[in-house]
Write a protein that holds these residues in place. Structure first.
Motif, PDB file in Angstrom:
ATOM      1  N   SER A   4       0.856  -1.192   0.000  1.00  0.00           N
ATOM      2  CA  SER A   4       0.000   0.000   0.000  1.00  0.00           C
ATOM      3  C   SER A   4       0.889   1.239   0.000  1.00  0.00           C
ATOM      4  O   SER A   4       2.086   1.172   0.304  1.00  0.00           O
TER       5      SER A   4
ATOM      6  N   GLU B 214       1.130   5.473   1.165  1.00  0.00           N
ATOM      7  CA  GLU B 214       0.603   6.540   2.022  1.00  0.00           C
ATOM      8  C   GLU B 214       1.213   7.872   1.574  1.00  0.00           C
ATOM      9  O   GLU B 214       2.441   8.020   1.528  1.00  0.00           O
TER      10      GLU B 214
ATOM     11  N   ASP C 151      -4.455   7.449   1.255  1.00  0.00           N
ATOM     12  CA  ASP C 151      -4.039   6.047   1.316  1.00  0.00           C
ATOM     13  C   ASP C 151      -4.504   5.338   0.052  1.00  0.00           C
ATOM     14  O   ASP C 151      -5.696   5.375  -0.304  1.00  0.00           O
ATOM     15  N   LEU C 152      -3.574   4.707  -0.630  1.00  0.00           N
ATOM     16  CA  LEU C 152      -3.878   3.882  -1.798  1.00  0.00           C
ATOM     17  C   LEU C 152      -3.458   2.460  -1.487  1.00  0.00           C
ATOM     18  O   LEU C 152      -2.279   2.180  -1.251  1.00  0.00           O
TER      19      LEU C 152
ATOM     20  N   CYS D 137      -8.013   2.157   2.437  1.00  0.00           N
ATOM     21  CA  CYS D 137      -8.323   2.650   1.094  1.00  0.00           C
ATOM     22  C   CYS D 137      -9.799   2.434   0.791  1.00  0.00           C
ATOM     23  O   CYS D 137     -10.301   1.295   0.836  1.00  0.00           O
TER      24      CYS D 137
ATOM     25  N   ALA E  83     -10.245   6.183  -4.187  1.00  0.00           N
ATOM     26  CA  ALA E  83      -8.881   5.676  -4.019  1.00  0.00           C
ATOM     27  C   ALA E  83      -8.838   4.167  -4.208  1.00  0.00           C
ATOM     28  O   ALA E  83      -7.909   3.632  -4.845  1.00  0.00           O
ATOM     29  N   LEU E  84      -9.848   3.454  -3.684  1.00  0.00           N
ATOM     30  CA  LEU E  84      -9.903   2.005  -3.862  1.00  0.00           C
ATOM     31  C   LEU E  84     -10.117   1.633  -5.322  1.00  0.00           C
ATOM     32  O   LEU E  84      -9.510   0.679  -5.839  1.00  0.00           O
TER      33      LEU E  84
ATOM     34  N   TRP F 286      -6.798   2.121  -7.137  1.00  0.00           N
ATOM     35  CA  TRP F 286      -5.824   1.083  -6.786  1.00  0.00           C
ATOM     36  C   TRP F 286      -6.166  -0.242  -7.485  1.00  0.00           C
ATOM     37  O   TRP F 286      -5.271  -0.920  -8.003  1.00  0.00           O
TER      38      TRP F 286
ATOM     39  N   HIS G 235      -7.653  12.798  -6.101  1.00  0.00           N
ATOM     40  CA  HIS G 235      -8.142  12.270  -4.839  1.00  0.00           C
ATOM     41  C   HIS G 235      -8.240  13.399  -3.808  1.00  0.00           C
ATOM     42  O   HIS G 235      -7.314  14.222  -3.700  1.00  0.00           O
TER      43      HIS G 235
END
Length: 443
Positions: free
Chosen positions: A389, A391, A410-411, A416, A420-421, A424, A439
């Protein structure tokens, strides 16, 4: 001389000084005997009077009205709050007694009037106590609770005293012939105690000129004092008199800590356009400002957005991260701007294993970074990003104090969510493709 023994002759005369000495000695002895007899008689009479006289009830002294002091432990019933003693919390100097009369039960004065009921319980036991001299009791009328206005006034004063951080005294002088601004840090007054064990602080003052943040100076540290006196002069050259109205003096008062980061007591801003600079040319101008708490600059304006691009290369087990730009950042400085930069952490199984950061972009709320970073991913035998992940921390650079976090992103990982999710998952499912997205930064 006869046969019976020595002959005794009569004295012809007596020395007058001998007679006077004998008389004085007899007089002194007589006076001492009379005094001793009178003292023994009065002691015996007093003892007989105490044994034979009726028991005297313990009287209330209504002519003395001591101030009722509520216990600070009460919720909102106290209306007199004492300042802490300089010799320590809750202690009086040696040989000195407090203003309150001790309780007949032996409790401390601060707990004497915990309430009307407890006080009346003490009064009900008066008949069982011996007669003591100079004991003053508080009557029921003196234990009246404060009214609503008194409580509100006390709460307001308490809040003001809690937010009061002291004062900073400084002087200004401008020398036209040298194009120099002289700032003298004189002293601080009534600083709060950052060391609760000693009831004191180890203060020093940092100073910088805004908006450029190019000049940074600081005073020496003075130990164990809340009223430090510095009297230190700092000269800033190359400043034209016409430039002064656009300059703001930024003072930060800190307390030195040997084992951790120094504690920030507060700050003072002084815009030179609010000062009579014509007087500063002629003579030194003294100013006094109240120290303000470190302001929380991020309120309801949001934390901005960050544009990042990711590319996953499974064959080389590399993840390329490009920090492109940010927008709508909050105003972090008194000038209404910020000095942002980005930190990137690579996490593997929740642990930070690598760190990168961009350059600082000065005085902007819409920075353009365009910086690329490559992270080597640990080989887990699967060739995926399941345990990886990222940050992102967007920070505001500050020369004087700690760099403040504007927002984070956070990715990947359990934190996440949302866009962002989605971003990713798209990167994981589309290897060797550079995918970018905006984001929103969170707290």
């Amino acid at each position: 001389m006869s046969q019976d023994g020595p002959e005794i002759k009569a004295l012809d005369r007596v020395n007058p000084s001998t007679v006077i000495a004998l008389c004085l000695a007899g007089a002194v002895f007589g006076v001492c005997m009379v005094a001793a007899t009178c003292f023994c008689y009065r002691r015996r009479r007093a003892a007989n009077g105490k044994r034979q006289g009726p028991e005297q009830p313990l009287a209330f002294h209504s002519h003395r009205r001591p101030t009722a002091v509520k216990s600070p432990a009460g919720a909102s019933s106290h209306y007199l709050k004492k300042s802490p003693s300089p010799t320590g919390p809750g202690r009086s100097p040696p040989g000195m007694s407090g203003h309150n009369t001790p309780s007949p039960t032996g409790n401390m004065p601060g707990a004497l009037e915990a309430g009307v009921n407890s006080h009346m319980d003490q009064v009900s036991q008066v008949n069982h106590l011996p007669v003591q001299k100079d004991i003053v009791f508080t009557t029921e009328t003196e234990l009246q609770s404060p009214n609503r206005e008194e409580v509100e006034t006390n709460e307001k004063n308490t809040a003001q005293s809690a937010s009061y951080l002291g004062q900073l005294v400084f002087k200004l002088r401008y020398k036209t012939d040298k194009n120099a601004l002289i700032v003298s840090v004189v002293r601080c007054r009534d600083l709060p105690a950052k060391d609760p064990n000693l009831g004191s602080s180890d203060p020093y003052v940092k100073l910088q000129l805004l908006p450029d943040k190019q000049h940074k100076v600081k005073t020496r540290v003075l130990r164990k004092t809340r009223n430090p006196v510095y009297d230190e002069d700092f000269t800033f050259y190359g400043l034209n008199f016409n430039q002064l109205p656009g300059i703001t003096l930024h003072f930060v008062v800190l307390s030195f800590d040997r084992y951790s980061r120094d504690d920030i007591i507060g700050e003072v801003f002084c815009a030179l356009n609010t000062v009579d600079l014509s007087q500063a040319e002629k003579q030194q101008t003294a100013l006094c400002r109240e120290i303000q708490p470190r302001s929380l600059k991020i309120k309801s304006q949001g934390r901005g957005e960050l544009l990042v691009s990711l590319c996953w290369q499974p064959a080389a087990t590399r993840l390329t991260v490009v920090v492109l730009k940010a927008r709508n950042l909050p105003k972090m400085d008194v000038t209404g701007l910020a000095d942002p930069y980005v930190k990137i952490y690579l996490l593997y199984n929740g642990q930070r294993i690598a760190k990168k950061k961009t350059h600082v972009k000065k005085r902007t709320l819409s920075p353009v970074f365009n910086e690329s970073f490559v992270f080597d991913i640990p080989a887990n035998g699967e060739g995926s990003l399941e345990q990886v992940s990222l940050e992102f921390l967007l920070l505001d650079w500050d020369r004087v104090t700690k760099n403040e976090v504007i927002g984070r992103l956070d990715l990947g990982g359990s934190k996440c969510t949302g866009s962002a999710l989605h971003h990713w998952n798209e990167v994981c499912n589309s290897p060797r493709r550079q995918i970018a997205d905006w984001h929103k930064l969170r707290e």
